[in-house]
Design an enzyme around this catalytic site. Structure first.
Site, PDB file in Angstrom:
ATOM      1  N   ASP A   1       0.829  -1.202   0.000  1.00 38.54           N
ATOM      2  CA  ASP A   1       0.000   0.000   0.000  1.00 38.54           C
ATOM      3  C   ASP A   1       0.870   1.261   0.000  1.00 38.54           C
ATOM      4  O   ASP A   1       1.957   1.284   0.589  1.00 38.54           O
ATOM      5  CB  ASP A   1      -0.889  -0.029   1.252  1.00 38.54           C
ATOM      6  CG  ASP A   1      -1.890   1.094   1.304  1.00 38.54           C
ATOM      7  OD1 ASP A   1      -2.755   1.149   0.416  1.00 38.54           O
ATOM      8  OD2 ASP A   1      -1.812   1.901   2.248  1.00 38.54           O
TER       9      ASP A   1
ATOM     10  N   GLU B   1       1.698   0.184  -4.867  1.00 39.08           N
ATOM     11  CA  GLU B   1       0.649   1.122  -5.245  1.00 39.08           C
ATOM     12  C   GLU B   1       1.238   2.524  -5.362  1.00 39.08           C
ATOM     13  O   GLU B   1       1.612   3.128  -4.360  1.00 39.08           O
ATOM     14  CB  GLU B   1      -0.475   1.122  -4.207  1.00 39.08           C
ATOM     15  CG  GLU B   1      -1.594   2.094  -4.576  1.00 39.08           C
ATOM     16  CD  GLU B   1      -2.449   2.513  -3.383  1.00 39.08           C
ATOM     17  OE1 GLU B   1      -3.654   2.774  -3.585  1.00 39.08           O
ATOM     18  OE2 GLU B   1      -1.918   2.591  -2.250  1.00 39.08           O
TER      19      GLU B   1
END
Length: 614
Positions: free
Chosen positions: A334, A363
């Site tokens: 993330d 990400e």
């Protein structure tokens, strides 16, 4: 007899006869909770947390293991122990004793070194042969209603609230593995399941309050591990969603931080500016870069300081622990650009050192490929930064796919893929029509089923590794409603009493059933489509609202034709002679129609064709 030896003897007698030792101190936590013998990295750092533990002196006696350093920090309730494992050290239990000033045992802890599973270091990560199924566990299947609410945790179940906990769990995913595998998916990416003991909106999992514990409302560590193992048995790889940028404000250490610099911004909430381009900006101000990296997402997500060596080691070891423990085939990291960039290089390097064939996708939510490509391994960056990250989420293609379908022209997709020269390895990007943080794809294209099929066919056949969000197969949507709680709606049939059941097909519309079969047909074919696994991409400038491209290797070739026009398109096949052999034949795997590819070819309006050439 030496004091340390006599202390050990006293401890053994006390355990044998259940005699309490006077002054025994309490150890609250040891993290990692156990480790493995035979890891490539011979070093291990233990975090020990206990009341005034820093006043004690740790001692270790275990063949092949040495205590290299004891680190004391500002809080007296922590000790950090640097251990070194010799090559060939055997698995077993090491007793760590903590001596007081009188050299008496004040506390002890049995620490396990487990045997690694055979081939653990050589595990294969997800790759171009895979298609990922993304699951938000709280919203997928509730197989165990007994764990919907748990005593002692702040937020309880409330399915009536779109932002509440709805009860989906690990057992629900496990009992759905046959459904997932039957659709043709070969990997699952599960949104975070670690403990999120927050007051509200804890279901999404991105506010970790214990990095070594699965949230009991999802299940247990053992159930999570079992899910990964059972998925593997069915030919489905397991990918864990991780966060090293921040934790939750309810994390256990927030009441007793080890050091003053454990968190960024001196532990006080400072909002990040989310200006991701400041990292690459040659004209950027240092203060803006600092606010981006050190600022917090929200006040309930304290930003972790990876420049603190103890924090950095803690986070890296945690990632490796979960790979080894849960038998992972990949990590989705993330908010990859938000932590300290140099730390992220070291983190990725450490993971890949232990598991060379593993894969990690980061990400970087940015529509500019120049920004996204900055983070991929092999990129020569102007500022000298070197990344070790293999894969990234391809937001530029996703954004331009939606744009293309809505403006009625394939040019945005064509032009974006033409930017692949920016990437060291464009084939290792993860391509997707949507995910858990954005409008569902069916909603994004105005619930136009023809556009939906065109977009899905493109994602599943272009370069890269496809990812599909749960429910896409049955046209789940959120028309005009961008609320994440609605985007992450409950999967029909995942709860007892649901009127619609996507697993059995009960209550699904004809179009939903058709969409499910459309996806399944492509996925099952894709499993053996070698040209998509290791082949190149050759595409042509879109004409007549039709985009044509080929995927090919030395032995296999696929021709993809996507007509977005409202009228049938006639293609002059001579234009594609660079890729299309004379008098070629093939079969459209979607319609089942066989073709002789010579002269011209008529493509029906708003139709995708995936022709497997003979």
């Amino acid at each position: 007899m030496k004091p340390f030896t006599s202390s050990i003897a006293l401890l053994c007698l006390s355990l044998l006869f259940a005699i309490p030792i006077f002054g025994q101190e309490k150890i609250n936590r040891v993290e990692p909770p156990f480790w493995w013998a035979g890891m490539k990295n011979s070093k291990l750092q233990l975090l020990i947390h206990g009341d005034n533990i820093a006043q004690l002196t740790p001692k270790i006696q275990y063949k092949g293991l040495s205590l290299e350093r004891v680190i004391k920090v500002k809080s007296p309730n922590y000790l950090f122990l640097d251990l070194k494992m010799e090559a060939g050290m055997s698995p077993g239990t090491c007793n760590i004793v903590f001596l007081n000033a009188s050299q008496e045992v004040a506390a002890s802890y049995n620490y396990d070194f487990k045997a690694r599973e055979k081939g653990s270091a050589e595990r294969e990560g997800f790759n171009n042969s895979d298609v990922l199924y993304l699951i938000t566990p709280d919203r997928f299947v509730n197989a165990d209603p007994a764990n919907d609410s748990m005593e002692g945790l702040k937020e309880q179940s409330n399915r009536a609230f779109k932002g509440g906990r709805h009860g989906g769990d690990i057992k629900g995913i496990e009992q759905s593995l046959d459904y997932i595998a039957d659709l043709g998916f070969t990997a699952i990416w599960v949104n975070p399941v670690l403990e999120n003991d927050q007051e509200e909106y804890s279901y999404h999992g991105y506010s970790t309050t214990d990095f070594y514990k699965v949230d009991p409302r999802f299940g247990s560590n053992e159930e999570y591990r079992a899910l990964s193992k059972k998925a593997k048995e069915k030919g489905v790889k397991f990918i864990m969603d991780m966060i090293v940028n921040h934790c939750g404000s309810g994390h256990w250490w927030m009441e007793d931080l080890p050091t003053d610099d454990w968190l960024n911004s001196t532990g006080e909430y400072v909002q990040t500016n989310h200006k991701k381009s400041v990292i690459q900006d040659p004209h950027g101000a240092e203060i803006d870069r600092k606010i981006f990296v050190d600022g917090w997402f929200v006040s309930t997500m304290p930003d972790l300081n990876q420049r603190n060596d103890l924090m950095a080691t803690y986070l890296t070891q945690n990632s490796i622990w979960w790979i080894e423990y849960a038998d992972l085939a990949g990590i989705r990291m993330d908010t990859y650009p938000y932590p300290d960039m140099n730390y992220m290089t070291e983190w990725t390097k450490a993971v890949m050192h232990e598991y060379p064939d593993f894969n990690v996708v980061g990400e970087e939510w940015n529509g500019n490929p120049a920004i996204v490509s900055y983070w991929q391994r092999g990129k020569q960056n102007s500022n000298g930064y070197t990344s070790e990250l293999k894969s990234l989420m391809d937001f530029p293609v996703q954004e331009n796919l939606v744009k293309a379908l809505n403006v009625g022209s394939w040019n945005p997709v064509y032009e974006m893929l033409a930017n692949d020269f920016l990437y060291p390895d464009p084939d290792n990007l993860v391509v997707f029509p949507d995910n858990h943080d954005m409008n569902r794809f069916y909603a994004a294209v105005g619930e136009d089923y023809a556009k939906f099929k065109l977009g899905l066919a493109m994602i599943l056949t272009t370069r890269g590794i496809p990812q599909i969000y749960y429910g896409t197969e049955i046209l789940m949507s959120n028309p005009g409603k961008g609320d994440h709680g609605i985007i992450r709606s409950d999967f029909p049939g995942g709860w007892a009493g649901d009127a619609v059941n996507a697993f059995t097909g009960a209550g699904l519309s004809t179009q939903q059933k058709e969409a499910k079969e459309f996806l399944r047909k492509i996925l099952l074919w894709r499993k053996d489509a070698k040209a998509l696994h290791d082949g190149k991409l050759l595409h042509y400038v879109p004409e007549h609202n039709t985009y044509v491209y080929f995927r090919y290797n030395d032995t296999d070739k696929v021709m993809v034709v996507l007509n977005m026009g409202n009228e049938a398109a006639t293609l002059n096949l001579d234009r594609f002679s660079e890729a299309l052999p004379a008098q070629a034949t093939g079969k459209d795997i979607i319609s089942g129609t066989a073709y002789k590819l010579a002269g011209t070819m008529m493509v029906p309006a708003m139709t995708p064709m995936v022709i497997d050439l003979d």
